[in-house]
Design a protein around this motif. Structure first.
Motif, PDB file in Angstrom:
ATOM      1  N   UNK A  49      -2.341  80.710 -11.484  1.00  0.00           N
ATOM      2  CA  UNK A  49      -2.900  81.607 -12.491  1.00  0.00           C
ATOM      3  C   UNK A  49      -3.252  82.903 -11.766  1.00  0.00           C
ATOM      4  N   UNK A  50      -2.771  84.037 -12.277  1.00  0.00           N
ATOM      5  CA  UNK A  50      -2.886  85.283 -11.535  1.00  0.00           C
ATOM      6  C   UNK A  50      -4.083  86.150 -11.880  1.00  0.00           C
ATOM      7  N   UNK A  85      -5.964  91.939  -9.911  1.00  0.00           N
ATOM      8  CA  UNK A  85      -6.161  92.929 -10.966  1.00  0.00           C
ATOM      9  C   UNK A  85      -4.835  93.133 -11.691  1.00  0.00           C
ATOM     10  N   UNK A  86      -4.886  93.263 -12.987  1.00  0.00           N
ATOM     11  CA  UNK A  86      -3.687  93.497 -13.782  1.00  0.00           C
ATOM     12  C   UNK A  86      -3.278  94.958 -13.622  1.00  0.00           C
ATOM     13  N   UNK A  87      -2.145  95.225 -12.966  1.00  0.00           N
ATOM     14  CA  UNK A  87      -1.759  96.617 -12.750  1.00  0.00           C
ATOM     15  C   UNK A  87      -1.434  97.357 -14.045  1.00  0.00           C
ATOM     16  N   UNK A  88      -1.150  96.635 -15.109  1.00  0.00           N
ATOM     17  CA  UNK A  88      -0.874  97.278 -16.398  1.00  0.00           C
ATOM     18  C   UNK A  88      -2.118  97.968 -16.946  1.00  0.00           C
ATOM     19  N   UNK A  89      -3.269  97.631 -16.410  1.00  0.00           N
ATOM     20  CA  UNK A  89      -4.522  98.266 -16.850  1.00  0.00           C
ATOM     21  C   UNK A  89      -4.891  99.472 -15.995  1.00  0.00           C
ATOM     22  N   UNK A  90      -4.087  99.771 -14.981  1.00  0.00           N
ATOM     23  CA  UNK A  90      -4.372 100.889 -14.086  1.00  0.00           C
ATOM     24  C   UNK A  90      -4.286 102.212 -14.843  1.00  0.00           C
TER      25      UNK A  90
END
Length: 107
Positions: free
Chosen positions: A49-50, A73-78
């Protein structure tokens, strides 16, 4: 090894993920954003689980199935410039790469 990726929601394939993986010679452009398949969970030897919120929202992991949580950390939220956002995608890609290398030696 058979590796699959799935999540608790589907959002489509992120073009930035495609770009940074291509930099490593890995083509994920034909991959899909898929939901977790509980039947597949029951057949797994290891579940990774990431993201932190995925652990909280993840369906029950079957007893007897090894699992690990990599709190990335989800990079899509950067946020920031395109260059800064791509740097976050690369950072996450590289962290996953190192973790996979460690898993390979354990399992």
């Amino acid at each position: 090894w058979e590796v699959r990726s799935a999540g608790i929601e589907t959002h489509g394939l992120n073009p930035r993920a495609v770009k940074v993986m291509a930099e490593e010679g890995i083509d994920i452009s034909s991959q899909k954003s898929e939901l977790i398949d509980l039947d597949y969970f029951n057949e797994c030897d290891l579940i990774i689980i990431l993201c932190g919120d995925a652990l909280d929202k993840c369906p029950m992991i079957p007893k007897g199935v090894n699992h690990e949580h990599w709190d990335l950390q989800d990079p899509a939220r950067a946020t920031g410039t395109e260059s800064e956002i791509l740097a976050e995608f690369r950072k996450t890609r590289d962290l996953i790469k190192e973790q996979v290398k460690m898993i390979y030696f354990i399992y």
